[in-house]
Design a protein around this motif. Structure first.
Motif, mmCIF file in Angstrom:
data_model
loop_
_atom_site.group_PDB
_atom_site.id
_atom_site.type_symbol
_atom_site.label_atom_id
_atom_site.label_comp_id
_atom_site.label_asym_id
_atom_site.label_seq_id
_atom_site.Cartn_x
_atom_site.Cartn_y
_atom_site.Cartn_z
ATOM 1 N N LEU A 25 44.273 35.070 42.389
ATOM 2 C CA LEU A 25 43.386 36.150 42.808
ATOM 3 C C LEU A 25 41.994 35.602 43.136
ATOM 4 N N ARG A 26 41.473 34.713 42.291
ATOM 5 C CA ARG A 26 40.162 34.101 42.538
ATOM 6 C C ARG A 26 40.176 33.302 43.839
ATOM 7 N N ALA A 27 41.241 32.552 44.073
ATOM 8 C CA ALA A 27 41.332 31.746 45.298
ATOM 9 C C ALA A 27 41.361 32.658 46.524
ATOM 10 N N TRP A 28 42.134 33.727 46.456
ATOM 11 C CA TRP A 28 42.247 34.667 47.571
ATOM 12 C C TRP A 28 40.899 35.341 47.841
ATOM 13 N N LEU A 29 40.229 35.779 46.776
ATOM 14 C CA LEU A 29 38.918 36.412 46.934
ATOM 15 C C LEU A 29 37.883 35.394 47.430
ATOM 16 N N GLY A 30 37.985 34.153 46.970
ATOM 17 C CA GLY A 30 37.059 33.111 47.398
ATOM 18 C C GLY A 30 37.125 32.875 48.894
ATOM 19 N N ARG A 31 38.325 32.930 49.462
ATOM 20 C CA ARG A 31 38.470 32.734 50.912
ATOM 21 C C ARG A 31 37.861 33.905 51.683
ATOM 22 N N ARG A 32 37.848 35.066 51.108
ATOM 23 C CA ARG A 32 37.323 36.236 51.811
ATOM 24 C C ARG A 32 35.835 36.470 51.567
ATOM 25 N N LEU A 33 35.342 36.098 50.389
ATOM 26 C CA LEU A 33 33.955 36.397 50.038
ATOM 27 C C LEU A 33 33.032 35.192 50.130
ATOM 28 N N GLY A 34 33.535 34.002 49.849
ATOM 29 C CA GLY A 34 32.731 32.793 49.979
ATOM 30 C C GLY A 34 31.859 32.475 48.776
ATOM 31 N N ASP A 40 33.236 36.193 41.315
ATOM 32 C CA ASP A 40 33.270 36.607 39.909
ATOM 33 C C ASP A 40 33.116 38.114 39.778
ATOM 34 N N ASP A 41 32.187 38.690 40.538
ATOM 35 C CA ASP A 41 31.987 40.140 40.500
ATOM 36 C C ASP A 41 33.217 40.881 41.017
ATOM 37 N N ALA A 42 33.825 40.365 42.076
ATOM 38 C CA ALA A 42 35.002 41.014 42.648
ATOM 39 C C ALA A 42 36.184 40.947 41.682
ATOM 40 N N VAL A 43 36.365 39.809 41.003
ATOM 41 C CA VAL A 43 37.447 39.701 40.005
ATOM 42 C C VAL A 43 37.229 40.740 38.922
ATOM 43 N N GLN A 44 35.988 40.913 38.500
ATOM 44 C CA GLN A 44 35.678 41.926 37.492
ATOM 45 C C GLN A 44 36.004 43.324 38.011
ATOM 46 N N ASP A 45 35.653 43.591 39.277
ATOM 47 C CA ASP A 45 35.962 44.899 39.860
ATOM 48 C C ASP A 45 37.468 45.142 39.912
ATOM 49 N N VAL A 46 38.225 44.104 40.275
ATOM 50 C CA VAL A 46 39.687 44.242 40.310
ATOM 51 C C VAL A 46 40.206 44.543 38.907
ATOM 52 N N TRP A 47 39.698 43.818 37.925
ATOM 53 C CA TRP A 47 40.141 44.049 36.546
ATOM 54 C C TRP A 47 39.830 45.483 36.122
ATOM 55 N N PRO A 62 52.982 43.527 39.110
ATOM 56 C CA PRO A 62 51.556 43.339 38.839
ATOM 57 C C PRO A 62 50.850 42.510 39.912
ATOM 58 N N ARG A 63 51.490 41.480 40.436
ATOM 59 C CA ARG A 63 50.854 40.636 41.452
ATOM 60 C C ARG A 63 50.525 41.441 42.707
ATOM 61 N N ALA A 64 51.475 42.212 43.204
ATOM 62 C CA ALA A 64 51.248 43.027 44.397
ATOM 63 C C ALA A 64 50.156 44.069 44.126
ATOM 64 N N TYR A 65 50.189 44.668 42.950
ATOM 65 C CA TYR A 65 49.191 45.670 42.597
ATOM 66 C C TYR A 65 47.789 45.038 42.567
ATOM 67 N N LEU A 66 47.671 43.856 41.951
ATOM 68 C CA LEU A 66 46.375 43.183 41.854
ATOM 69 C C LEU A 66 45.826 42.813 43.227
ATOM 70 N N PHE A 67 46.682 42.303 44.095
ATOM 71 C CA PHE A 67 46.197 41.906 45.418
ATOM 72 C C PHE A 67 45.881 43.120 46.288
ATOM 73 N N THR A 68 46.567 44.224 46.070
ATOM 74 C CA THR A 68 46.219 45.463 46.769
ATOM 75 C C THR A 68 44.860 45.953 46.288
ATOM 76 N N VAL A 73 38.871 46.163 46.972
ATOM 77 C CA VAL A 73 37.537 45.738 46.519
ATOM 78 C C VAL A 73 36.794 45.036 47.654
ATOM 79 N N VAL A 74 37.479 44.150 48.373
ATOM 80 C CA VAL A 74 36.842 43.427 49.484
ATOM 81 C C VAL A 74 36.369 44.412 50.555
ATOM 82 N N HIS A 75 37.210 45.379 50.897
ATOM 83 C CA HIS A 75 36.828 46.366 51.922
ATOM 84 C C HIS A 75 35.674 47.243 51.438
#
Length: 172
Positions: A25-34, A40-47, A62-68, A73-75
């Protein structure tokens, strides 16, 4: 008997679905947010969005739910950034708002400096002191001081300069 509840192995936290996928999840968010702080904030929002659902066992994947949730969160962050015009903001640095701590040493230095200035004011020629006080402490303009004291504006300027020289005199 199919239960949606994921039973964690002994000693594992109930949010194991989240913990198991945190790195991906962190790697995926890192590619989108930079920015690492944004990640870190986005991971917290997902949690925050996912913890109740994952904890309840109501999520089959759970994996599909988390990435959805992460995509949402990114949008949301992109939409919020656009509305707030975040790219036009300038971050404040330490130089923009320096912190000056009030310490006993600084208070003492300030009192000593005030005493020096007060002594210098008291030893100035009366007219020079009056002109300086009217301008600096009473906020009067040079022309107003000149009219009030019956002197020229040029004389007011000279008295102000003399007062500043006397106040800023370096003691040897």
């Amino acid at each position: 008997m199919s239960s949606k509840r994921i039973i964690p192995p002994a000693g594992e936290a109930p949010l194991s679905g989240f913990e198991r996928h945190r790195r991906a999840l962190r790697a995926w968010l890192g590619r989108r947010l930079g920015n690492a702080a944004d990640v870190d904030d986005a991971v917290q929002d997902v949690w925050l969005r996912a913890h109740e659902r994952l904890d309840s066992g109501a999520v089959d994947n759970p994996r599909a739910y988390l990435f959805t949730a992460a995509n949402s969160v990114v949008h949301d962050r992109a939409r919020r950034a656009g509305v707030r015009h975040e790219r036009a903001h300038r971050s404040l640095e330490e130089n923009d708002h320096p912190v000056e701590w009030i310490t006993p040493e600084r208070v003492l230095e300030g009192k000593e400096a005030l005493n020096v200035i007060m002594n210098r004011l008291s030893t100035m020629p009366e007219r020079t002191r009056d002109v300086f006080v009217l301008h600096r402490f009473e906020g009067m303009a040079y022309a107003e001081i000149a009219r009030r004291m019956g002197i020229s504006v040029s004389s007011v300027e000279k008295h102000i300069m003399k007062a500043l020289r006397l106040l800023l005199e370096i003691e040897e």
